[in-house]
Design a protein around this motif. Structure first.
Motif, PDB file in Angstrom:
ATOM      1  N   PRO A  69     -45.753  28.705  44.973  1.00 54.33           N
ATOM      2  CA  PRO A  69     -44.955  28.516  43.636  1.00 54.33           C
ATOM      3  C   PRO A  69     -45.354  27.169  43.100  1.00 54.33           C
ATOM      4  CG  PRO A  69     -43.516  29.801  45.431  1.00 54.33           C
ATOM      5  CD  PRO A  69     -44.987  29.237  45.971  1.00 54.33           C
ATOM      6  N   ALA A  70     -45.056  27.116  41.886  1.00 52.50           N
ATOM      7  CA  ALA A  70     -45.428  26.043  40.962  1.00 52.50           C
ATOM      8  C   ALA A  70     -46.797  25.069  41.527  1.00 52.50           C
ATOM      9  CB  ALA A  70     -44.292  24.982  41.207  1.00 52.50           C
ATOM     10  N   TYR A  71     -46.537  23.883  41.913  1.00 49.04           N
ATOM     11  CA  TYR A  71     -47.755  23.205  42.348  1.00 49.04           C
ATOM     12  C   TYR A  71     -48.178  23.543  43.660  1.00 49.04           C
ATOM     13  CZ  TYR A  71     -47.328  21.270  37.803  1.00 49.04           C
ATOM     14  OH  TYR A  71     -47.154  20.769  36.351  1.00 49.04           O
ATOM     15  N   GLY A  72     -47.777  24.325  44.284  1.00 48.43           N
ATOM     16  CA  GLY A  72     -48.038  24.743  45.820  1.00 48.43           C
ATOM     17  C   GLY A  72     -47.057  24.467  46.651  1.00 48.43           C
ATOM     18  N   LEU A  73     -47.228  25.411  47.870  1.00 45.31           N
ATOM     19  CA  LEU A  73     -46.416  25.095  49.042  1.00 45.31           C
ATOM     20  C   LEU A  73     -46.885  23.798  49.923  1.00 45.31           C
ATOM     21  CD1 LEU A  73     -44.258  26.196  51.013  1.00 45.31           C
ATOM     22  CD2 LEU A  73     -46.132  27.473  51.953  1.00 45.31           C
ATOM     23  N   PHE A  74     -45.918  22.934  49.887  1.00 48.62           N
ATOM     24  CA  PHE A  74     -46.316  21.655  50.741  1.00 48.62           C
ATOM     25  C   PHE A  74     -46.854  22.032  52.092  1.00 48.62           C
ATOM     26  CE2 PHE A  74     -43.213  18.487  48.388  1.00 48.62           C
ATOM     27  CZ  PHE A  74     -43.789  18.749  47.367  1.00 48.62           C
ATOM     28  N   PRO A  75     -47.928  21.276  52.539  1.00 51.05           N
ATOM     29  CA  PRO A  75     -48.668  21.717  53.899  1.00 51.05           C
ATOM     30  C   PRO A  75     -47.898  20.934  54.897  1.00 51.05           C
ATOM     31  CG  PRO A  75     -49.891  20.318  52.375  1.00 51.05           C
ATOM     32  CD  PRO A  75     -48.893  20.705  51.835  1.00 51.05           C
ATOM     33  N   VAL A  76     -47.967  21.526  55.979  1.00 52.56           N
ATOM     34  CA  VAL A  76     -47.353  20.661  57.156  1.00 52.56           C
ATOM     35  C   VAL A  76     -48.571  20.227  57.996  1.00 52.56           C
ATOM     36  CG1 VAL A  76     -46.814  22.559  58.500  1.00 52.56           C
ATOM     37  CG2 VAL A  76     -45.857  20.482  59.192  1.00 52.56           C
ATOM     38  N   ARG A  77     -48.747  18.892  58.194  1.00 53.56           N
ATOM     39  CA  ARG A  77     -50.190  18.513  58.775  1.00 53.56           C
ATOM     40  C   ARG A  77     -49.694  17.541  59.946  1.00 53.56           C
ATOM     41  NH1 ARG A  77     -52.319  17.051  53.050  1.00 53.56           N
ATOM     42  NH2 ARG A  77     -53.269  19.128  52.476  1.00 53.56           N
ATOM     43  N   GLY A  79     -53.041  22.454  40.266  1.00 52.70           N
ATOM     44  CA  GLY A  79     -52.864  21.741  41.365  1.00 52.70           C
ATOM     45  C   GLY A  79     -53.189  22.385  42.558  1.00 52.70           C
ATOM     46  N   HIS A  80     -52.742  23.614  43.085  1.00 48.96           N
ATOM     47  CA  HIS A  80     -53.255  23.922  44.318  1.00 48.96           C
ATOM     48  C   HIS A  80     -54.433  24.616  44.613  1.00 48.96           C
ATOM     49  CE1 HIS A  80     -52.275  27.849  42.928  1.00 48.96           C
ATOM     50  NE2 HIS A  80     -51.044  27.519  42.682  1.00 48.96           N
ATOM     51  N   LYS A  81     -55.036  24.773  43.289  1.00 50.42           N
ATOM     52  CA  LYS A  81     -56.621  25.575  43.212  1.00 50.42           C
ATOM     53  C   LYS A  81     -56.587  26.739  43.935  1.00 50.42           C
ATOM     54  CE  LYS A  81     -58.577  20.705  42.566  1.00 50.42           C
ATOM     55  NZ  LYS A  81     -58.394  20.815  41.168  1.00 50.42           N
ATOM     56  N   TRP A  82     -55.666  27.585  44.326  1.00 53.95           N
ATOM     57  CA  TRP A  82     -55.607  28.701  44.977  1.00 53.95           C
ATOM     58  C   TRP A  82     -56.159  28.628  46.420  1.00 53.95           C
ATOM     59  CZ3 TRP A  82     -52.856  32.752  43.421  1.00 53.95           C
ATOM     60  CH2 TRP A  82     -52.610  32.765  41.783  1.00 53.95           C
ATOM     61  N   VAL A  83     -55.922  27.412  47.212  1.00 59.21           N
ATOM     62  CA  VAL A  83     -56.500  27.092  48.422  1.00 59.21           C
ATOM     63  C   VAL A  83     -55.510  27.311  49.212  1.00 59.21           C
ATOM     64  CG1 VAL A  83     -57.451  25.493  49.805  1.00 59.21           C
ATOM     65  CG2 VAL A  83     -58.455  25.612  47.667  1.00 59.21           C
ATOM     66  N   THR A  88     -29.084  15.978  52.525  1.00 61.63           N
ATOM     67  CA  THR A  88     -30.186  17.064  52.858  1.00 61.63           C
ATOM     68  C   THR A  88     -30.664  16.948  54.304  1.00 61.63           C
ATOM     69  OG1 THR A  88     -31.791  15.130  52.144  1.00 61.63           O
ATOM     70  CG2 THR A  88     -31.130  16.867  50.466  1.00 61.63           C
ATOM     71  N   ALA A  89     -29.988  16.574  55.306  1.00 59.40           N
ATOM     72  CA  ALA A  89     -30.082  16.930  56.629  1.00 59.40           C
ATOM     73  C   ALA A  89     -30.045  18.229  56.901  1.00 59.40           C
ATOM     74  CB  ALA A  89     -28.860  16.212  57.393  1.00 59.40           C
ATOM     75  N   GLY A  90     -31.185  18.696  57.771  1.00 60.68           N
ATOM     76  CA  GLY A  90     -31.382  20.033  58.099  1.00 60.68           C
ATOM     77  C   GLY A  90     -32.236  20.771  57.099  1.00 60.68           C
ATOM     78  N   ALA A  91     -32.981  20.105  56.119  1.00 65.14           N
ATOM     79  CA  ALA A  91     -33.790  20.602  55.268  1.00 65.14           C
ATOM     80  C   ALA A  91     -35.172  19.890  55.114  1.00 65.14           C
ATOM     81  CB  ALA A  91     -32.923  20.901  53.681  1.00 65.14           C
ATOM     82  N   ILE A  92     -35.947  20.596  54.442  1.00 64.29           N
ATOM     83  CA  ILE A  92     -37.316  19.992  54.074  1.00 64.29           C
ATOM     84  C   ILE A  92     -37.772  20.133  52.724  1.00 64.29           C
ATOM     85  CG2 ILE A  92     -38.486  19.895  56.570  1.00 64.29           C
ATOM     86  CD1 ILE A  92     -40.092  22.655  55.668  1.00 64.29           C
ATOM     87  N   VAL A  93     -38.281  19.414  51.856  1.00 63.64           N
ATOM     88  CA  VAL A  93     -38.927  19.883  50.615  1.00 63.64           C
ATOM     89  C   VAL A  93     -40.168  20.756  50.910  1.00 63.64           C
ATOM     90  CG1 VAL A  93     -39.500  18.519  48.541  1.00 63.64           C
ATOM     91  CG2 VAL A  93     -38.072  17.289  50.168  1.00 63.64           C
ATOM     92  N   ILE A  94     -40.217  21.713  49.902  1.00 65.99           N
ATOM     93  CA  ILE A  94     -41.517  22.476  50.232  1.00 65.99           C
ATOM     94  C   ILE A  94     -42.282  22.737  48.930  1.00 65.99           C
ATOM     95  CG2 ILE A  94     -40.797  23.790  52.093  1.00 65.99           C
ATOM     96  CD1 ILE A  94     -40.054  26.099  50.345  1.00 65.99           C
ATOM     97  N   CYS A  95     -41.784  22.213  47.739  1.00 69.13           N
ATOM     98  CA  CYS A  95     -42.407  22.474  46.652  1.00 69.13           C
ATOM     99  C   CYS A  95     -42.019  21.572  45.447  1.00 69.13           C
ATOM    100  CB  CYS A  95     -41.913  23.901  46.059  1.00 69.13           C
ATOM    101  SG  CYS A  95     -42.922  24.499  44.737  1.00 69.13           S
ATOM    102  N   HIS A  96     -42.897  21.327  44.425  1.00 69.35           N
ATOM    103  CA  HIS A  96     -42.589  20.200  43.335  1.00 69.35           C
ATOM    104  C   HIS A  96     -42.798  20.975  42.070  1.00 69.35           C
ATOM    105  CE1 HIS A  96     -43.933  16.807  40.746  1.00 69.35           C
ATOM    106  NE2 HIS A  96     -42.744  16.662  40.947  1.00 69.35           N
ATOM    107  N   LEU A  97     -41.707  20.870  41.398  1.00 70.15           N
ATOM    108  CA  LEU A  97     -41.895  21.806  40.100  1.00 70.15           C
ATOM    109  C   LEU A  97     -42.543  20.969  38.583  1.00 70.15           C
ATOM    110  CD1 LEU A  97     -38.521  23.712  40.191  1.00 70.15           C
ATOM    111  CD2 LEU A  97     -40.717  24.380  41.139  1.00 70.15           C
ATOM    112  N   GLY A  98     -42.671  19.675  39.084  1.00 66.02           N
ATOM    113  CA  GLY A  98     -42.868  18.664  38.034  1.00 66.02           C
ATOM    114  C   GLY A  98     -41.759  18.107  37.554  1.00 66.02           C
TER     115      GLY A  98
END
Length: 224
Positions: A73-81, A30-34, A154-164
């Protein structure tokens, strides 16, 4: 201190991705090590001005010295863009977080246990229905989701990873749990809970990421 924590991490990720077992690490396809490029200090200031709160120290140092997301972790750290002039996190389920409420404190406790118990007791059983069961279970699911996925939880929080399988992890931005990682198994009817280490202490972002990297290196750099 937090800046020093991340020294050499980007190079370690690159080396692991090039290792003989890099493709065997869970989520690597998923993240391809990038790793995406780090933020500049100006970009970080712009992001924090938009969301109205300073990000936890370990995470903001990661954004400045390692990358905005990618391999993790898992499928990768969600990027902020920055998209059309606005900052946002991207990934499967990232939109569950309300970016207008990140300055609000994350709640100290989960959903009301009595309310959940009452709802579970009301869950329709197929043997009690005939052709109306599908409608009944759909209506119950809507009531359950309205409680479990209420946006204020979930106020005050962000999703950063998807485990499947719709299982995710959150980084707490504001409140007494600031900087810690929480597990979200609500898709399996398991409430939000903090990740804990072997000593029962809450796992912070740096520990979460470094634990993943150490385990990933063991697999990626091992002989085929």
């Amino acid at each position: 201190m937090t800046d020093q924590w991340w020294a050499g991490v980007r190079q370690r990720v690159e080396a692991a991705g090039a290792g003989p077992g890099g493709g065997k690490v869970f989520g690597a396809l998923g993240h391809k090590w990038v790793l995406e490029e780090p933020l500049t200090r100006g970009e970080l200031a712009e992001l924090e001005a938009q969301i109205g709160v300073q990000l936890p120290e370990e995470y903001r140092a990661f954004l400045l010295h390692v990358g905005t997301g990618g391999a993790g972790p898992a499928y990768g750290l969600f990027p902020v863009r920055r998209v059309q002039g606005r900052w946002r996190w991207e990934g499967d389920g990232a939109d569950l977080a309300d970016l207008t409420r990140l300055a609000e404190p994350f709640p100290d406790q989960g959903a009301d246990p009595k309310l959940l118990d009452d709802l579970l007791a009301q869950r329709p059983e197929e043997e009690d229905f005939d052709e109306d069961f599908d409608d009944a279970i759909e209506a119950w699911d809507e009531r359950w989701d309205a409680v479990m996925f209420a946006p204020e939880r979930t106020a005050g929080a962000i999703v950063i990873c998807h485990l499947g399988c719709a299982l995710r992890e959150w980084l707490i931005i504001s409140g007494s749990h600031r900087g810690t990682i929480w597990s979200d198994g609500r898709a399996d009817d398991v409430d939000l809970v903090p990740l804990l280490d072997d000593d029962g202490k809450p796992v912070t972002f740096a520990r979460w990421y470094s634990d993943w990297l150490e385990k990933a290196e063991q697999t990626a750099l091992s002989a085929p």
